[in-house]
Design an enzyme around this catalytic site. Structure first.
Site, PDB file in Angstrom:
ATOM      1  N   SER A 301       5.680 -11.442   5.897  1.00 35.50           N
ATOM      2  CA  SER A 301       6.000 -10.128   6.121  1.00 35.50           C
ATOM      3  C   SER A 301       7.390  -9.973   6.922  1.00 35.50           C
ATOM      4  O   SER A 301       8.521 -10.361   6.634  1.00 35.50           O
ATOM      5  CB  SER A 301       4.838  -9.441   6.594  1.00 35.50           C
ATOM      6  OG  SER A 301       4.935  -7.908   6.562  1.00 35.50           O
ATOM      7  N   LYS A 326       5.329 -12.034   1.253  1.00 35.42           N
ATOM      8  CA  LYS A 326       4.913 -10.606   1.436  1.00 35.42           C
ATOM      9  C   LYS A 326       5.827  -9.658   1.929  1.00 35.42           C
ATOM     10  O   LYS A 326       6.338  -9.697   3.157  1.00 35.42           O
ATOM     11  CB  LYS A 326       3.573 -10.587   2.257  1.00 35.42           C
ATOM     12  CG  LYS A 326       2.891  -9.261   2.384  1.00 35.42           C
ATOM     13  CD  LYS A 326       3.237  -8.288   3.548  1.00 35.42           C
ATOM     14  CE  LYS A 326       2.491  -7.018   3.377  1.00 35.42           C
ATOM     15  NZ  LYS A 326       2.760  -5.872   4.353  1.00 35.42           N
TER      16      LYS A 326
END
Length: 388
Positions: A301, A326
């Site tokens: 992320s 992600k």
């Protein structure tokens, strides 16, 4: 409405222990040093999930389902969960008021626990890696190196480290009994959990003068702490930016952290509601000292956003294994019953336009099988320039 976040949180319809792991292992973590997924080969380009990485759900549909359920005397939270579950939004989640308050606590850089960090030793046992001064574990006399045998009567050897973290965490003023061993002596300690500040950034001086800056998550204040750590490093000293196991956090904090090494310029782009947005680094970062970013399959992320920016901008050599992949953006919205839906609203790309979601980032240098990744990173850093 709060801004978009890069916070990995599996769908909440799998309640109970799975939800606990979201809170303790994603952003409040830092408590276990090897809480990492199994890495895949760097050349493995398969998607991480069979579901479409771009699947999203209209927030209005979720809100309408929740409102209708409440009007009929049902659970708005459960109705919203069902819509998100069917949507294919693999990072969408729905929380009730209390659960979301706990999640916000992690974003504020706090967690509820006993002030104990653990690691898995070479023989597979779990031992205490560090004890927070003044915390419940320290007051009980627990020391670094003590073996952790049980938590709440449950043996911990062989358990996933994320599960160990979940067992250590809990609500404030609840107690937990730890089974410990030191120098052949075994005993138990009953500790009362309390709210403690999470250490999202730690700094260590390496042999040869380089500085290792470990960032465990991008909670509030993390970006400035990274900038301070870089500013405090000796002139010319190389920086090993350790992002292993970093599950992400807030966009703003990731951009600020990247700014520590960049003099303005693009960090990432992301699409939201059909429009493209750009994220730029702040001017004035340190662009001179050598930098190596150390990553692995637990780098996710917002941590991948920082990795991609430093790699694409030529500011750091990346070392390790392919990151998780992600690259989606979530936006929170409050539902009629007070619960909160975190829904995917877009996906981001690195400065060179590379998509991260479902792909991850392949590092510049991948250690050989059996090679210590951190030692390889230090070797690479040592060859980048004076002072490293």
């Amino acid at each position: 409405m709060p801004g978009p976040e890069f916070c990995p949180r599996p769908r909440r319809s799998r309640r109970g222990a799975a939800l606990t792991l979201i809170f303790v292992s994603v952003l409040a973590a830092g408590a276990v040093t090897d809480a990492l997924p199994v890495d895949r080969p760097a050349d493995d380009s398969r998607p991480l999930d069979a579901r479409p990485v771009g699947a999203t759900v209209d927030p209005e549909i979720v809100a309408r389902a929740a409102a209708e359920a409440v009007a009929e005397g049902g659970s708005g939270t459960q109705a919203a969960e069902e819509v998100v579950s069917r949507s294919g939004d693999r990072w969408g989640a729905v929380y009730d008021r209390d659960e979301y308050a706990k999640f916000q606590q992690t974003l504020d850089g706090e967690y509820t626990g006993v002030g104990l960090w653990a690691r898995r030793s070479g023989d597979g046992r779990v031992e205490v890696a560090r004890v927070r001064p003044g915390g419940p574990a320290a007051r009980a006399g627990i020391r670094t190196g003590d073996r952790l045998r049980t938590i709440g009567g449950r043996p911990v050897d062989g358990r996933p480290v994320t599960e160990i973290v979940a067992l250590l965490r809990g609500d404030e003023r609840t107690d937990v009994v730890l089974g410990l061993e030191r120098d052949g002596r075994t005993w138990t300690e009953r500790l009362v959990r309390t709210t403690l500040p999470a250490e999202s950034v730690t700094v260590e001086r390496l042999a040869g003068g380089a500085v290792k800056i470990r960032v465990s998550s991008f909670t509030r204040g993390t970006g400035e702490r990274v900038k301070d750590a870089v500013a405090d490093a000796p002139d010319g000293a190389g920086v090993l930016l350790d992002l292993r196991g970093n599950s992400g956090g807030l966009i703003t904090e990731a951009v600020t952290a990247a700014s520590a090494f960049l003099d303005g310029g693009l960090v990432a782009t992301y699409d939201m509601d059909g429009e493209q947005h750009t994220l730029y680094a702040e001017p004035g970062g340190d662009t001179g000292r050598p930098v190596v970013a150390l990553v692995d399959g637990g780098t996710m992320s917002a941590a991948e956003m920082v990795t991609g920016a430093l790699q694409d901008r030529g500011r750091a050599v990346t070392v390790g294994t392919r990151t998780f992949g992600k690259g989606s953006v979530q936006m929170p919205s409050t539902l009629p019953d007070g619960s909160v839906a975190e829904l995917t609203v877009g996906h981001y790309r690195t400065p060179d336009g590379h998509e991260v979601d479902g792909r991850g980032i392949v590092p510049d240098v991948t250690p050989a099988d059996g090679e210590n990744a951190e030692e390889r990173a230090e070797t690479v850093l040592g060859g980048l320039g004076v002072g490293s």
